[in-house]
Design an enzyme around this catalytic site. Structure first.
Site, PDB file in Angstrom:
ATOM      1  N   HIS A 126       0.806  -1.216   0.000  1.00  7.74           N
ATOM      2  CA  HIS A 126       0.000   0.000   0.000  1.00  7.74           C
ATOM      3  C   HIS A 126       0.840   1.266   0.000  1.00  7.74           C
ATOM      4  O   HIS A 126       2.051   1.237   0.228  1.00  7.74           O
ATOM      5  CB  HIS A 126      -0.969   0.021   1.196  1.00  7.74           C
ATOM      6  CG  HIS A 126      -0.340   0.213   2.539  1.00  7.74           C
ATOM      7  ND1 HIS A 126      -0.199  -0.816   3.449  1.00  7.74           N
ATOM      8  CD2 HIS A 126       0.167   1.308   3.158  1.00  7.74           C
ATOM      9  CE1 HIS A 126       0.356  -0.357   4.552  1.00  7.74           C
ATOM     10  NE2 HIS A 126       0.589   0.934   4.409  1.00  7.74           N
ATOM     11  N   GLU A 131      -3.922   3.589   1.657  1.00 10.00           N
ATOM     12  CA  GLU A 131      -4.195   3.816   3.076  1.00 10.00           C
ATOM     13  C   GLU A 131      -4.420   5.310   3.315  1.00 10.00           C
ATOM     14  O   GLU A 131      -3.560   6.133   2.990  1.00 10.00           O
ATOM     15  CB  GLU A 131      -3.030   3.341   3.943  1.00 10.00           C
ATOM     16  CG  GLU A 131      -3.227   3.637   5.436  1.00 10.00           C
ATOM     17  CD  GLU A 131      -2.001   3.330   6.284  1.00 10.00           C
ATOM     18  OE1 GLU A 131      -1.944   3.797   7.433  1.00 10.00           O
ATOM     19  OE2 GLU A 131      -1.084   2.635   5.798  1.00 10.00           O
ATOM     20  N   GLU A 180      -3.440  10.313 -11.300  1.00  9.82           N
ATOM     21  CA  GLU A 180      -3.287  10.145 -12.747  1.00  9.82           C
ATOM     22  C   GLU A 180      -4.292   9.099 -13.230  1.00  9.82           C
ATOM     23  O   GLU A 180      -4.526   8.087 -12.555  1.00  9.82           O
ATOM     24  CB  GLU A 180      -1.867   9.702 -13.086  1.00  9.82           C
ATOM     25  CG  GLU A 180      -1.604   9.596 -14.585  1.00  9.82           C
ATOM     26  CD  GLU A 180      -0.186   9.176 -14.915  1.00  9.82           C
ATOM     27  OE1 GLU A 180       0.205   9.287 -16.091  1.00  9.82           O
ATOM     28  OE2 GLU A 180       0.538   8.732 -13.991  1.00  9.82           O
TER      29      GLU A 180
END
Length: 311
Positions: free
Chosen positions: A168, A227, A300
């Site tokens: 993550h 997260e 993006e």
């Protein structure tokens, strides 16, 4: 039509001072360089690192989750005054860390230390003995966790970096309700797990695109997880703001979501009233877009090339 269930949290971008030393570091952590995009006219290169298992290597890199993009602007490696912002101190606090999950955490941490790299927090530091934070060459924090919440590898002396996962990326958010709504409703992510830490005044929210659309029992075995860290009370302060990594001082750049049909996805985002950093029609690069999340972090949006043939 676009289906958010087919989206992928493809990569996280970090700016680096010296690409050779950064690539070497992440190769030490078991990653491989799977792609490089050179932009000499704009004077920067992009290095894409990943855990390149046989299964994940079968498809196009835009169809994968959990890639790390290292961005190098030419000349920074020779500039003694250049330093990236790791996101964990003022005035650039916002991005927190990336996280790698490993097979045997004690052995993995010992391997990193034996390679001569430093730690922000070793396993033996503080109260939390099940996680560590290594430091990459630019000072970015790399959290190290075990695959399982109950670690049974204390006496294991060997570790296999080829089994590691880029689990993550953590960003701090001002208003957890606004951010959770945005990532779930607009980007179609699934809330995988919540960790409430009332005594310490913060909560953690883990989101992503699980393979079957359902939250698994253990999120540490996944790649491409986001997260969100919320510190209690920040949402009540009208003057409070996190740093997005792209204003000075720079460091973290963006996360990237690859989508099944980029034109349809951007139309969907438009209908949901997103704030744009860059529409597809802006600038010279017509094959990507950038959306701003509630805290101003850049997301993006790129075409999943593996799914493009199915359109």
């Amino acid at each position: 039509m676009t289906d958010p269930k087919r989206y992928r949290l493809n990569h996280t971008m970090l700016r680096v001072k010296d690409p050779q030393r950064s690539v070497k570091y992440y190769e030490m952590l078991g990653m491989k360089q799977i792609n490089k995009i050179s932009m000499p006219d704009s004077k920067f290169d992009l290095y894409f690192m990943a855990y390149d298992s046989p299964k994940s290597a079968e498809g196009h890199w835009t169809n994968r989750q959990g890639l790390l993009e290292l961005t190098h602007n030419y000349g920074t490696e020779n500039d003694d005054s250049f330093k990236v912002n790791n996101g964990n101190s003022e005035p650039g606090k916002g991005f927190g860390h990336i996280c790698v999950s490993v097979d045997a955490i004690q052995a993995a941490c010992q391997r990193i230390e034996d390679a001569g790299y430093k730690f922000q927090k070793k396993l033996t530091d503080g109260r939390m003995r099940s996680i560590a934070f290594a430091l990459d060459p630019d000072g970015y924090w790399v959290e190290i966790i075990g695959f399982n919440s109950v670690d049974k590898t204390e006496n294991v002396k060997e570790t296999d970096p080829s089994t590691y996962k880029f689990n993550h990326s953590m960003i701090r958010v001002k208003d957890h309700e606004a951010s959770l709504k945005f990532y779930q409703d607009t980007f179609g992510m699934t809330l995988l797990r919540t960790s409430e830490n009332a005594s310490s005044g913060f909560n953690l929210y883990f989101l992503g695109y699980p393979p079957d659309g359902k939250a698994p029992q253990a999120t540490s075995d996944l790649e491409g997880v986001l997260e969100l860290t919320w510190n209690y009370g920040t949402e009540k302060d009208p003057n409070f703001k996190y740093h997005n990594g792209n204003d000075q001082p720079q460091g973290f750049g963006h996360i990237c979501v690859s989508v099944d049909d980029i034109e349809a996805a951007c139309k969907r985002f438009e209908e949901r009233g997103v704030n744009w950093k860059k529409r597809m029609t802006d600038g010279n690069m017509k094959n990507l877009a950038f959306v701003l999340d509630p805290d101003g972090y850049w997301i993006e949006v790129v075409q999943n090339e593996q799914l493009k043939a199915q359109l």
